[in-house]
Design a protein around this motif. Structure first.
Motif, mmCIF file in Angstrom:
data_model
loop_
_atom_site.group_PDB
_atom_site.id
_atom_site.type_symbol
_atom_site.label_atom_id
_atom_site.label_comp_id
_atom_site.label_asym_id
_atom_site.label_seq_id
_atom_site.Cartn_x
_atom_site.Cartn_y
_atom_site.Cartn_z
ATOM 1 N N SER A 291 0.855 -1.191 0.000
ATOM 2 C CA SER A 291 0.000 0.000 0.000
ATOM 3 C C SER A 291 0.886 1.235 0.000
ATOM 4 O O SER A 291 1.849 1.310 0.756
ATOM 5 C CB SER A 291 -0.899 0.005 1.229
ATOM 6 N N SER A 292 0.532 2.177 -0.834
ATOM 7 C CA SER A 292 1.294 3.411 -0.951
ATOM 8 C C SER A 292 0.419 4.592 -0.567
ATOM 9 O O SER A 292 -0.717 4.704 -1.026
ATOM 10 C CB SER A 292 1.795 3.579 -2.388
ATOM 11 N N GLN A 293 0.961 5.456 0.260
ATOM 12 C CA GLN A 293 0.242 6.664 0.635
ATOM 13 C C GLN A 293 0.171 7.606 -0.560
ATOM 14 O O GLN A 293 0.935 7.473 -1.516
ATOM 15 C CB GLN A 293 0.946 7.364 1.791
ATOM 16 N N ALA A 294 -0.718 8.560 -0.485
ATOM 17 C CA ALA A 294 -0.826 9.567 -1.531
ATOM 18 C C ALA A 294 0.485 10.340 -1.632
ATOM 19 O O ALA A 294 1.100 10.677 -0.622
ATOM 20 C CB ALA A 294 -1.970 10.528 -1.211
ATOM 21 N N HIS A 295 0.922 10.595 -2.860
ATOM 22 C CA HIS A 295 2.118 11.381 -3.102
ATOM 23 C C HIS A 295 1.721 12.856 -3.201
ATOM 24 O O HIS A 295 0.551 13.212 -3.074
ATOM 25 C CB HIS A 295 2.817 10.925 -4.378
ATOM 26 N N ALA A 296 2.673 13.702 -3.454
ATOM 27 C CA ALA A 296 2.424 15.144 -3.550
ATOM 28 C C ALA A 296 1.384 15.426 -4.638
ATOM 29 O O ALA A 296 1.291 14.688 -5.632
ATOM 30 C CB ALA A 296 3.728 15.871 -3.859
ATOM 31 N N PRO A 297 0.592 16.493 -4.475
ATOM 32 C CA PRO A 297 -0.413 16.840 -5.492
ATOM 33 C C PRO A 297 0.211 16.943 -6.881
ATOM 34 O O PRO A 297 1.299 17.485 -7.051
ATOM 35 C CB PRO A 297 -0.935 18.200 -5.021
ATOM 36 N N GLY A 298 -0.498 16.393 -7.867
ATOM 37 C CA GLY A 298 -0.040 16.447 -9.252
ATOM 38 C C GLY A 298 0.895 15.314 -9.659
ATOM 39 O O GLY A 298 1.240 15.196 -10.834
ATOM 40 N N THR A 299 1.279 14.462 -8.714
ATOM 41 C CA THR A 299 2.170 13.341 -9.041
ATOM 42 C C THR A 299 1.401 12.304 -9.850
ATOM 43 O O THR A 299 0.263 11.989 -9.542
ATOM 44 C CB THR A 299 2.725 12.694 -7.754
ATOM 45 N N ARG A 300 2.033 11.781 -10.904
ATOM 46 C CA ARG A 300 1.431 10.741 -11.740
ATOM 47 C C ARG A 300 2.367 9.543 -11.778
ATOM 48 O O ARG A 300 3.582 9.700 -11.713
ATOM 49 C CB ARG A 300 1.174 11.234 -13.159
ATOM 50 N N GLU A 301 1.785 8.347 -11.881
ATOM 51 C CA GLU A 301 2.562 7.131 -12.047
ATOM 52 C C GLU A 301 2.139 6.447 -13.336
ATOM 53 O O GLU A 301 0.966 6.467 -13.707
ATOM 54 C CB GLU A 301 2.379 6.173 -10.865
ATOM 55 N N TYR A 302 3.125 5.843 -13.977
ATOM 56 C CA TYR A 302 2.921 5.066 -15.191
ATOM 57 C C TYR A 302 3.490 3.683 -14.918
ATOM 58 O O TYR A 302 4.671 3.549 -14.609
ATOM 59 C CB TYR A 302 3.640 5.705 -16.382
ATOM 60 N N ILE A 303 2.648 2.659 -14.990
ATOM 61 C CA ILE A 303 3.055 1.281 -14.751
ATOM 62 C C ILE A 303 3.159 0.594 -16.113
ATOM 63 O O ILE A 303 2.191 0.593 -16.887
ATOM 64 C CB ILE A 303 2.024 0.535 -13.866
ATOM 65 N N LEU A 304 4.317 0.008 -16.395
ATOM 66 C CA LEU A 304 4.563 -0.699 -17.642
ATOM 67 C C LEU A 304 4.948 -2.126 -17.276
ATOM 68 O O LEU A 304 6.039 -2.359 -16.751
ATOM 69 C CB LEU A 304 5.687 -0.027 -18.432
ATOM 70 N N MET A 305 4.044 -3.065 -17.499
ATOM 71 C CA MET A 305 4.249 -4.450 -17.070
ATOM 72 C C MET A 305 5.348 -5.132 -17.872
ATOM 73 O O MET A 305 5.407 -5.012 -19.097
ATOM 74 C CB MET A 305 2.961 -5.246 -17.192
ATOM 75 N N GLU A 306 6.184 -5.872 -17.147
ATOM 76 C CA GLU A 306 7.225 -6.677 -17.762
ATOM 77 C C GLU A 306 6.803 -8.150 -17.762
ATOM 78 O O GLU A 306 6.861 -8.816 -18.780
ATOM 79 C CB GLU A 306 8.533 -6.486 -16.990
ATOM 80 N N SER A 307 6.355 -8.643 -16.590
ATOM 81 C CA SER A 307 5.935 -10.040 -16.492
ATOM 82 C C SER A 307 4.937 -10.208 -15.348
ATOM 83 O O SER A 307 4.859 -9.371 -14.450
ATOM 84 C CB SER A 307 7.148 -10.954 -16.256
#
Length: 181
Positions: free
Chosen positions: A120-136
């Motif tokens: 579980s990850s807490q909320a990051h700073a406002p405006g932060t975006r994550e991009y998940i690119l699956m490998e396996s």
């Protein structure tokens, strides 16, 4: 104090940030939710912070996570030559591939989760975006009350300024690109 690869440890960088901003340990404790004794131990190098603690520090101080793990001037990282950050009793490992780039506000991680791992990850700073690119493998991302399951070569982007969770039943690996405003 530096690690064997010559990079400053998180405590050294934390102390630099605190000194630059003229903050006391107590003020940083209030900003981050990390106790004053723990902050002191991290700065002295007598305690190694977990990924969760590093995220609390980064979010509270409004700096990219990689700022606490590598200096911003690093432009190349050989993942196989570094120790991963570990969380969830070692079932989650994360390698910083490209540290925070102040020109584009981005950092890149490779993450491996062992079977049954939930992080579980807490909320990051406002405006932060994550991009998940699956490998396996397969990864279930829970964003608030919404869940998405990703498989090999799938990709997902989301606003990381809300709490989110990574979970895998059988293990997975993925790249995580984080952008900060």
């Amino acid at each position: 104090m530096s690690d064997p690869g010559g990079q400053p440890q998180p405590g050294v960088i934390l102390r630099q940030i605190r000194t630059e901003r003229n903050l006391s340990l107590e003020q940083v404790a209030v900003m981050t939710g990390v106790s004053r004794p723990m902050l002191s131990q991290i700065e002295r190098g007598s305690s190694t912070p977990t990924v969760t603690t590093l995220w609390k520090l980064a979010s509270g101080l409004k700096v990219p996570l990689s700022r606490l793990t590598r200096p911003a001037a690093v432009s190349m990282c050989r993942a196989l030559q570094q120790e991963p950050l570990e969380e969830e009793q070692g079932r989650m490992k994360a390698w910083l591939l490209f540290p925070f780039d102040p020109d584009n506000g981005t950092e890149v991680w490779r993450v491996c989760l062992e079977a049954g791992c939930v992080h579980s990850s807490q909320a990051h700073a406002p405006g932060t975006r994550e991009y998940i690119l699956m490998e396996s493998g397969n990864l279930t991302m829970t964003l608030g009350s919404h869940a998405e399951t990703l498989s090999r070569q799938d990709a997902l982007q989301f606003g990381a300024d809300t709490a989110h969770q990574y979970a895998t039943a059988n293990g997975c690996s993925f790249y995580n690109v984080i952008t900060y405003q």
